[in-house]
Design an enzyme around this catalytic site. Structure first.
Site, mmCIF file in Angstrom:
data_model
loop_
_atom_site.group_PDB
_atom_site.id
_atom_site.type_symbol
_atom_site.label_atom_id
_atom_site.label_comp_id
_atom_site.label_asym_id
_atom_site.label_seq_id
_atom_site.Cartn_x
_atom_site.Cartn_y
_atom_site.Cartn_z
ATOM 1 N NE ARG A 71 -2.756 1.140 3.433
ATOM 2 C CZ ARG A 71 -3.637 0.984 4.407
ATOM 3 N NH1 ARG A 71 -4.903 0.700 4.124
ATOM 4 N NH2 ARG A 71 -3.283 1.090 5.674
ATOM 5 C CG HIS A 115 -21.197 1.207 -0.984
ATOM 6 N ND1 HIS A 115 -20.172 0.282 -0.844
ATOM 7 C CD2 HIS A 115 -22.264 0.691 -0.328
ATOM 8 C CE1 HIS A 115 -20.603 -0.731 -0.117
ATOM 9 N NE2 HIS A 115 -21.860 -0.510 0.203
ATOM 10 C CB VAL A 150 -14.432 1.369 5.069
ATOM 11 C CG1 VAL A 150 -14.998 0.726 3.795
ATOM 12 C CG2 VAL A 150 -12.923 1.221 5.102
ATOM 13 C CG ASP A 151 -18.232 1.468 2.104
ATOM 14 O OD1 ASP A 151 -17.657 2.056 1.179
ATOM 15 O OD2 ASP A 151 -18.316 0.227 2.168
ATOM 16 C CD GLU A 178 -28.671 0.196 -17.110
ATOM 17 O OE1 GLU A 178 -28.799 1.366 -17.505
ATOM 18 O OE2 GLU A 178 -27.868 -0.607 -17.619
HETATM 19 C C1 GRF Z 1 -19.862 -1.033 -8.643
HETATM 20 O O1 GRF Z 1 -21.023 -1.736 -8.289
HETATM 21 C C2 GRF Z 1 -19.517 0.001 -7.605
HETATM 22 O O2 GRF Z 1 -20.630 0.517 -6.941
HETATM 23 C C3 GRF Z 1 -18.669 -0.797 -6.624
HETATM 24 O O3 GRF Z 1 -17.921 -1.671 -7.433
HETATM 25 C C4 GRF Z 1 -18.641 -1.937 -8.637
HETATM 26 C C5 GRF Z 1 -17.699 -1.664 -9.764
HETATM 27 O O4 GRF Z 1 -18.209 -2.066 -11.012
HETATM 28 N N1 GRF Z 1 -17.875 0.078 -5.802
HETATM 29 P P1 GRF Z 1 -17.426 -1.689 -12.340
HETATM 30 O O5 GRF Z 1 -16.000 -2.204 -12.197
HETATM 31 O O6 GRF Z 1 -17.453 -0.213 -12.488
HETATM 32 O O7 GRF Z 1 -18.160 -2.393 -13.436
#
Ligand code: GRF
Length: 200
Positions: A71, A115, A150-151, A178
């Site tokens: 990291r 997220h 986190v989140d 979507e």
């Molecule tokens: C998405 O669902 C995003 O919310 C989460 O990881 C996923 C990434 O999908 N953090 P992609 O690689 O952009 O298709």
């Protein structure tokens, strides 16, 4: 004035591609967001080839970061890219690693994440599956600033997604994506224009 942004992604890259299609080609959006570079922490990530094909002008960097021990080197290289490209915002799009508290504290309200749940519900990995298995009737998508927890950073935008009786984890995942493609570009324009209402 255009703001240079860098995208960090670890996997499939559908959100990265969506943002590039919206902003890089300049077809939509206010012209505020300039995607200057993409960074992946693994050379196996499909996002790398997708970006190279769609936007050959955007430099793509692979900086290995699988283990925690990597990291520090990852963040130090990332900082040098941020400096070189005069990056103002760091956009996480399926970036599956946790940035250190030290790194995050250097960029307050400048790191943004998406997220796949209505935070603060279903933090962490497998948020879509966990929401589905819990049996909630509504879940969704959250775009938020990244803080050391986190989140849990201040929320910029959310979109609700209904879980119908006929949904499966797969169909729910498609609905979530979507919503992500709709909300992320809008949330970024809000954040880059208006800043963080929790701080400003
Ligand atoms: C998405 O669902 C995003 O919310 C989460 O990881 C996923 C990434 O999908 N953090 P992609 O690689 O952009 O298709």
């Amino acid at each position: 004035m255009q703001k240079n942004c860098i995208i960090l992604a670890s996997g499939n890259g559908s959100n990265t591609l969506n943002l590039i299609n919206k902003f890089y080609t300049g077809k939509t959006g206010s012209g505020l967001i300039n995607i200057s570079a993409v960074v992946s922490n693994t050379s196996y990530a499909p996002v790398i080839d997708k970006v190279k094909k769609t936007a050959p002008d955007i430099p793509v960097f692979t900086i290995p970061f699988t283990f925690l021990s990597e990291r520090e080197a990852f963040e130090s290289r990332l900082e040098s890219i941020i400096e070189k490209y005069k990056i103002k915002f760091i956009i996480l799009a399926g970036f599956m690693k946790i940035l250190s508290k030290e790194f995050v504290s250097k960029f307050p309200c400048k790191i943004i994440n998406i997220h796949p749940s209505l935070l603060p519900a279903f933090k962490g990995r497998d948020a879509i599956k966990n929401a589905f298995e819990y049996g909630v009737k509504y879940t969704g998508v959250t775009v938020h600033y990244v803080t050391s927890e986190v989140d849990a950073g201040p929320i910029i935008c959310q979109e609700i997604v209904k879980i119908d009786d006929f949904d499966t984890v797969e169909s729910l995942e498609a609905k979530i994506h979507e919503a992500e493609y709709r909300i992320y570009p809008i949330a970024l324009e809000i954040a880059l224009t208006e800043g963080n209402p929790h701080v400003n």
